[in-house]
Design a protein around this motif. Structure first.
Motif: not given
Length: 88
Positions: A45-55, A65-70, A76-88
């Motif tokens: 309970k200390k984060y606003d969200s979780i961020i991760l990337c996939y190629i 990641y989509s199935d889990l709610g991201f 986008v950073d070069e070939d990495e697509i960023q996803m986020e899971y909102n915790l708030k």
């Protein structure tokens, strides 16, 4: 591997590395590990969200990641697509 990140008074948990050996992929280990890790991060309970990337092109990672709610957050950073899971 995870790290904390802060930006404009928002706290993020960033998942930098998550890998399952190729010979063990498709057996549910990744999904089980991600669910366990997500519950640990949520319980802190200390984060606003979780961020991760996939190629880009790694449909298995994107689907997991989509199935889990991201959701794509538009970054986008070069070939990495960023996803986020909102915790708030």
């Amino acid at each position: 591997m995870q790290r904390d990140y802060e930006d404009n008074d928002k706290k993020f948990c960033v998942l930098d590395q998550f890998m399952i050996d190729k010979q063990h992929q498709g057996k549910g280990f990744g999904r089980a590990a991600m669910k366990l890790w997500l519950s640990i991060v949520k319980n802190k309970k200390k984060y606003d969200s979780i961020i991760l990337c996939y190629i880009e092109g790694d449909e298995a990672a994107r689907n997991l990641y989509s199935d889990l709610g991201f959701n794509h957050n538009g970054d986008v950073d070069e070939d990495e697509i960023q996803m986020e899971y909102n915790l708030k």
